[in-house]
Write an enzyme that holds these catalytic residues in place. Structure first.
Site, PDB file in Angstrom:
ATOM      1  N   HIS A 188      45.356  32.418  14.882  1.00 54.19           N
ATOM      2  CA  HIS A 188      44.897  31.967  16.200  1.00 54.19           C
ATOM      3  C   HIS A 188      43.641  31.135  16.077  1.00 54.19           C
ATOM      4  CE1 HIS A 188      47.802  34.082  18.482  1.00 54.19           C
ATOM      5  NE2 HIS A 188      47.601  35.158  17.759  1.00 54.19           N
ATOM      6  N   GLU A 430      65.536   8.356  -2.512  1.00 54.30           N
ATOM      7  CA  GLU A 430      64.375   8.610  -3.370  1.00 54.30           C
ATOM      8  C   GLU A 430      64.712   8.430  -4.849  1.00 54.30           C
ATOM      9  OE1 GLU A 430      62.841  12.542  -2.573  1.00 54.30           O
ATOM     10  OE2 GLU A 430      64.814  13.458  -2.587  1.00 54.30           O
ATOM     11  N   ASP A 454      58.985  10.303  -4.575  1.00 52.43           N
ATOM     12  CA  ASP A 454      59.907  10.368  -5.709  1.00 52.43           C
ATOM     13  C   ASP A 454      60.437   8.995  -6.086  1.00 52.43           C
ATOM     14  OD1 ASP A 454      60.053  13.012  -6.713  1.00 52.43           O
ATOM     15  OD2 ASP A 454      60.947  13.625  -4.818  1.00 52.43           O
ATOM     16  N   CYS A 501      59.686   8.985   4.910  1.00 55.20           N
ATOM     17  CA  CYS A 501      58.973  10.263   5.059  1.00 55.20           C
ATOM     18  C   CYS A 501      58.057  10.551   3.871  1.00 55.20           C
ATOM     19  CB  CYS A 501      59.938  11.415   5.296  1.00 55.20           C
ATOM     20  SG  CYS A 501      61.032  11.719   3.913  1.00 55.20           S
TER      21      CYS A 501
HETATM   22  C1  PEP Z   1      59.304  12.094  -1.234  1.00 55.04           C
HETATM   23  O1  PEP Z   1      59.769  12.261  -2.368  1.00 55.04           O
HETATM   24  O2  PEP Z   1      58.721  11.065  -0.878  1.00 55.04           O
HETATM   25  C2  PEP Z   1      59.411  13.162  -0.227  1.00 55.04           C
HETATM   26  C3  PEP Z   1      59.119  12.959   1.029  1.00 55.04           C
HETATM   27  O3  PEP Z   1      59.826  14.369  -0.669  1.00 55.04           O
HETATM   28  P1  PEP Z   1      58.895  15.398  -1.481  1.00 55.04           P
HETATM   29  O4  PEP Z   1      57.512  14.821  -1.527  1.00 55.04           O
HETATM   30  O5  PEP Z   1      58.974  16.673  -0.740  1.00 55.04           O
HETATM   31  O6  PEP Z   1      59.569  15.421  -2.801  1.00 55.04           O
HETATM   32 MG    MG Z   2      61.118  13.869  -2.795  1.00 55.93          MG
END
Ligand code: PEP
Ligand code: MG
Length: 558
Positions: A188, A430, A454, A501
């Site tokens: 919290h 990736e 990656d 991402c």
């Molecule tokens: C990535 O490889 O960019 C990714 C988002 O996955 P992670 O960093 O969890 O391997």
């Molecule tokens: Mg990755």
């Protein structure tokens, strides 16, 4: 000057004096009563008084901090009114002819124990709530008021941890920061500090005992650093940073609710990367358009057994419900290489990054994979779900995944268990292989998400974990940018959308390039969303062709 390191859970810089939180210890003695009925009436009166206090706290918190913060007092109300809790108190009073204070304390201890063994951080945090409720009831039985803390001046309030009512009763005008020796991002303390926008550092552990009441202190809630008895140079430096941060934060907060749209009308989605339910508050607070990456492997990392289907279902369902119809992309278990889980015994590999990780691990452990997919499909009825698969290198893998999903759907159909027909299926891009076959992959899936962390590692042959290779693991490398461009072109040409991402998504120097490539969504840590929105709003894509030419492509002359 002493510098202490904890975990920064709420950004910002605060100057103040350390004030240790004095806790109202309620010590409960076991005593015999002659008349159990009369004792029960005493309990019922105390219960009524406690409920009235909670109503008042709810109303006050609602107006000062908002509905989400006030909600905890409804939970406390429910706990006090819980039939199991009340029948336990009554049973102890009647069977043992024992005082109500003791019956409440015993019952609460049993409930707290029950919560503490549940393998779920969120439920474990509820132990503090049970204690809080118990103390309130006991104080009402003893006709004691919670003492008001004297927090005059700018206080950095410190404690082992804070309970919800302790935080709610703090004087908001004088408390400039919260620091705790225990606590986590789900406590919290952390949630409230983030909501109120005051810096907080938790998990100081032994360092905590270096602080004394009355010490002058500077808290940096971003880095988690505390400067105790700071020197003049540090004070000046931190004052400058505080002024800059305040100004910037004010500007950013005004961007909540705005579209992510460039001056010439190009839109992009800004989503949040999360590791679990505990990050959803921050995602919502920072006005995310959805969740672009839920790293589900975090559910497996710290447990001695893989999470059950029920546990996973509960978590995914909560994530979807709390996002209220906004897209939530959950990535299936990405274990192996840098992410080791004690619940799986993974054989030692010469080159783990090139080994049995991501989707390969899932194919090698079909029951683990199927359990997760069943939980995801069942949860899908609670919102807008996307399922994303990591470490894809071939079309056959996607065919296999789709085949497994349809088998699970048939099983669910047979059992008449509902799932949504609108689940989106996506793959992480990736690996260089995935980029090179992205035209074919795009025909099979709804979306791509670039895992640049990656992708850079595999494209540049540079271990992402090796600090001496930092200069080589450069996600801004033209090779990586060209790959993203190719994947974006292939996605769009074949009816899929594309997001990023990996960490590169938050790199503001590349936002213009990503928009120019037609990237549809960037998924970043929650605190990067508003800064990125600010960037997007400032852009104009009239230089688009120039930027794309500069990146070039493998099929062009350069
Ligand atoms: C990535 O490889 O960019 C990714 C988002 O996955 P992670 O960093 O969890 O391997
Ligand atoms: Mg990755």
């Amino acid at each position: 000057m002493k510098i202490l390191q904890g975990k920064g859970v709420s950004q910002g810089i605060a100057f103040g004096k350390v004030k240790f939180f004095r806790r109202d210890e309620v010590s409960v003695k076991r005593g015999r009563v002659e008349d159990a009925d009369a004792e029960l009436v005493r309990y019922l009166n105390a219960k009524r008084a406690a409920l009235a206090q909670l109503d008042e706290l709810y109303t006050r918190t609602l107006s000062e901090a908002g509905k989400q913060e006030a909600e905890i007092f409804s939970v406390h109300r429910m706990m006090i009114e819980d039939p199991d809790f009340n029948s336990s108190v009554e049973r102890i009073i009647r069977r043992q002819n024992i005082n109500a204070e003791y019956a409440v304390a015993m019952t609460s201890r049993n409930f707290a124990e029950m919560f503490s063994i549940i393998e779920d951080d969120f439920m474990r945090e509820r132990v503090a709530d049970v204690q809080d409720v118990s103390n309130r009831l006991v104080r009402c039985l003893m006709n004691k008021q919670a003492s008001q803390q004297d927090n005059r001046g700018k206080c950095v309030v410190c404690a082992d941890d804070f309970s919800p009512s302790e935080t709610a009763q703090m004087d908001r005008d004088s408390v400039v920061s919260l620091c705790t020796s225990r606590g986590s991002a789900t406590s919290h303390t952390a949630i409230l500090a983030r909501t109120l926008g005051i810096p907080a550092v938790v998990g100081l552990r032994d360092e905590f005992y270096e602080i004394c009441d009355g010490d002058e202190i500077i808290v940096d809630g971003g880095s988690g650093l505390l400067y105790v008895d700071p020197d003049e140079e540090t004070k000046e430096r931190m004052q400058r940073r505080q002024a800059e941060e305040l100004l910037h934060r004010r500007r950013l907060n005004e961007l909540r609710g705005r579209d992510n749209i460039t001056r010439d009308g190009h839109r992009i989605g800004l989503y949040a990367n999360i590791g679990g339910l505990e990050d959803i508050d921050a995602a919502i607070l920072n006005d995310c358009g959805g969740i672009g990456l839920f790293r589900s492997e975090f559910l497996y990392l710290d447990s001695s057994e893989p999470p059950s289907e029920e546990l996973q279902y509960g978590i995914y369902q909560q994530a979807l419900s709390r996002m209220k119809g906004k897209r939530v992309i959950i990535r299936t278990l990405d274990i192996g290489a840098d992410k080791q889980a004690s619940c799986f015994i993974l054989p030692r590999e010469e080159n783990p990054a090139l080994g049995v990780r991501g989707i390969r691990f899932c194919f090698a452990n079909p029951e683990v994979f199927r359990t997760q997919l069943r939980a995801l499909l069942r949860a899908s009825v609670h919102g807008r779900l996307g399922i994303m698969f990591p470490m894809i290198t071939s079309l056959e893998e996607v065919h296999e995944i789709k085949c497994i999903i349809s088998e699970i759907k048939s099983e669910l159909d047979e059992k008449k268990i509902a799932y949504s027909n609108e689940i989106e299926i996506g793959v992480m891009i990736e690996t260089p292989a995935a980029v090179m076959i992205s035209d074919m992959l795009a025909q099979e899936v709804d979306f791509f998400s670039i895992g640049s962390n990656d992708l850079a590692q595999y494209a540049l042959a540079a271990d992402r974990l090796n600090p001496s290779l930092e200069q080589y693991h450069n996600a801004r490398h033209t090779a990586v940018l060209r790959m993203i461009k190719i994947a974006a072109e292939n996605a769009h040409a074949n009816g899929a959308w594309i997001g990023i991402c990996g960490e590169i998504g938050a790199d503001e120097e590349l936002t213009e390039a990503f928009l120019a490539m037609g990237v549809d969504e960037l998924s970043v840590t929650p605190t990067s969303i508003l800064p990125l929105r600010e960037k997007v709003l400032s852009l104009d894509l009239s230089r688009k062709e120039l930027i794309l030419d500069a990146i070039g492509s493998v099929t062009a002359n350069n």
